[in-house]
Design an enzyme around this catalytic site. Structure first.
Site, short mmCIF file in Angstrom:
data_model
loop_
_atom_site.label_atom_id
_atom_site.label_comp_id
_atom_site.label_asym_id
_atom_site.label_seq_id
_atom_site.Cartn_x
_atom_site.Cartn_y
_atom_site.Cartn_z
N ASP A 248 111.18 19.64 -2.86
CA ASP A 248 109.93 18.96 -3.18
C ASP A 248 109.35 18.28 -1.94
OD1 ASP A 248 109.92 19.72 -5.79
OD2 ASP A 248 110.67 17.83 -6.59
N LYS A 270 104.31 19.52 -4.25
CA LYS A 270 103.07 19.28 -4.99
C LYS A 270 102.48 17.98 -4.49
CE LYS A 270 104.29 21.51 -9.42
NZ LYS A 270 105.68 21.89 -9.18
N MET A 383 104.03 7.47 -9.55
CA MET A 383 102.73 8.07 -9.19
C MET A 383 101.57 7.25 -9.74
SD MET A 383 103.86 12.04 -9.91
CE MET A 383 104.73 11.60 -11.44
#
Length: 464
Positions: A248, A270, A383
């Site tokens: 990641d 991502k 996030m």
């Protein structure tokens, strides 16, 4: 890295040493283990050097080094124990195009000699850029105890067998064969000598050739919040054996460094509201490499079971009969609250904690805000940095007090960690002032303890 470690072939090459005292003797004790031709230049030489010369282990020239003496040599050691003479002799060597080491003069040396653990042909070199010789010696002593005195014999026998081992397919099959020899079959017979080791290799190769081809496997591994020391032992082992590592965006570079050098590293990151690697493409990567027989590590930051799309990737493996297992990691919320001296739950305050995400594939994520505004509630929002104004509005709309403590922790557990202590009323403005640019956790209902300053100082001392 100021000094790049290499193993230089010096068989049949000349190595020149200028000096005949203790400094020269110390270097020569190591150089005499090599297959180089040694020339020592010194008007006076210690008894050790004279004895080695008598035994034809080196050539002693009873005079000072002169121009032309270093021509064609591979390496030169200035061990004159005199700065002026060291400068003169090293200058002659540089003029001859020979690499120079000046004993106890790191700044002017072109190479350094590391501490060495010798299990010929296995050699372990330990370097500290000249900054900590005592530490290098301590590491050497530890390795000397750990490595069997017979390791060199096993390696010599194994070297003669490498051609026969080519009957096995390249990659995992050969790696498993050699791992079995060096860590299982070999140690069982190492005290019985080379013939027993050769027999063990023959039997082992027959067993591996007769074995069925191994299928691929996937390990879903948690990389933790970023500090490599927080990686679990099981995660380290998975990285050490992986053929392919699919990682990641938030996985720390220091953790990727722990993967095998031969492993294929694939970035499947991502970026929030930015460039994406489609989940279907990640699923395909995992399955395709496993179907080819690879050991695949799907490396996820934090813990793979927390906002890691783990279920979707497991379902892809199951759909193609690919075996898998999960290696948990320390989730960022745990590391972050530890860094501010807090706990996620506290008797009399909250008996539970919410792990939430600030946004999902559809945009800002909605939640049951009514429960979150109850007194004493604690929420860890992943996030949530870009969703700060949205979170503020939803909570206040449902009755939250504007003075509710909010702590935002950026780059939890990493050397560049930052903590922003805020309130619900001032959260968006405080984040704008802080200009955070790394991954951040938002904690609603928690504030840093007064002791966190001392904790931060301790962490800085550890990192130093």
């Amino acid at each position: 890295m100021k000094h790049f470690p290499v193993f230089l072939s010096i068989k049949g090459q000349r190595i020149v040493v200028s000096g005949g005292g203790e400094a020269a003797v110390a270097k020569l004790r190591l150089l005499l283990k090599t297959e180089a031709s040694l020339d020592v230049y010194a008007p006076d030489a210690s008894q050790d050097i004279q004895t080695w010369a008598t035994d034809n282990r080196l050539t002693w020239h009873p005079r000072a080094l002169a121009q032309g003496d270093v021509d064609g040599a591979a390496l030169f050691y200035a061990a004159d124990e005199d700065q002026t003479e060291d400068a003169r002799t090293s200058s002659l060597a540089r003029d001859a195009g020979v690499l120079v080491n000046i004993v106890d003069n790191l700044h002017d040396s072109q190479f350094i000699t590391p501490a060495i653990v010798d299990r010929d042909p296995v050699t372990v070199a330990i370097g500290t850029e000249g900054a900590a010789p005592v530490l290098a010696r301590a590491i050497k002593a530890d390795l000397e105890e750990r490595l069997s005195p017979n390791l060199g014999m096993l390696a010599r026998v194994g070297k003669t067998f490498r051609k026969a081992a080519e009957a096995l397919p390249w990659g995992r099959a050969r790696r498993d064969f050699w791992a079995d020899y060096y860590f299982k079959s070999g140690p069982r017979v190492e005290t019985k000598g080379e013939i027993a080791a050769e027999q063990a290799l023959d039997e082992l190769l027959f067993a591996h050739l007769a074995a069925e081809k191994q299928s691929g496997h996937v390990a879903f591994v948690g990389a933790g919040p970023g500090d490599p020391e927080l990686l679990t032992l099981k995660a380290r082992k998975a990285l050490d054996t992986a053929d392919v590592v699919i990682y990641d965006r938030l996985v720390a570079p220091e953790i990727l460094e722990l993967a095998r050098r031969e492993a294929q590293l694939i970035d499947a990151g991502k970026t929030p509201f930015g460039q994406q690697t489609p989940q279907n493409a990640i699923n395909d990567l995992i399955v395709t490499h496993a179907q080819k027989g690879a050991l695949v590590v799907r490396l996820k930051s934090g813990d793979p079971t927390v906002f890691g799309r783990l279920d979707e990737e497991i379902e892809a493996c199951d759909a193609h009969a690919v075996t898998w297992h999960v290696v948990p990691g320390i989730t960022a919320a745990s590391a972050a609250v530890a860094s501010i001296g807090q706990s996620l739950t506290k008797r009399g305050r909250n008996s539970g904690v919410r792990f939430l995400t600030g946004h999902d594939v559809a945009g800002f994520a909605d939640h049951d805000w009514r429960d979150l505004v109850k007194p004493g509630e604690v929420a860890a929002i992943y996030m949530g940095k870009k969703a700060a104004r949205f979170i503020q509005g939803r909570l206040i709309m449902h009755g939250a007090d504007g003075t509710t403590a909010v702590t935002v922790i950026e780059n939890a557990s990493r050397p560049n960690q930052r903590v922003v202590a805020s309130t619900l009323a001032t959260l968006p403005a405080d984040l704008a002032d802080a200009a955070l640019d790394g991954p951040a956790l938002t904690f609603v209902g928690l504030t840093p303890r007064a002791a966190s300053a001392a904790l931060t100082k301790f962490q800085q001392q550890e990192q130093a």
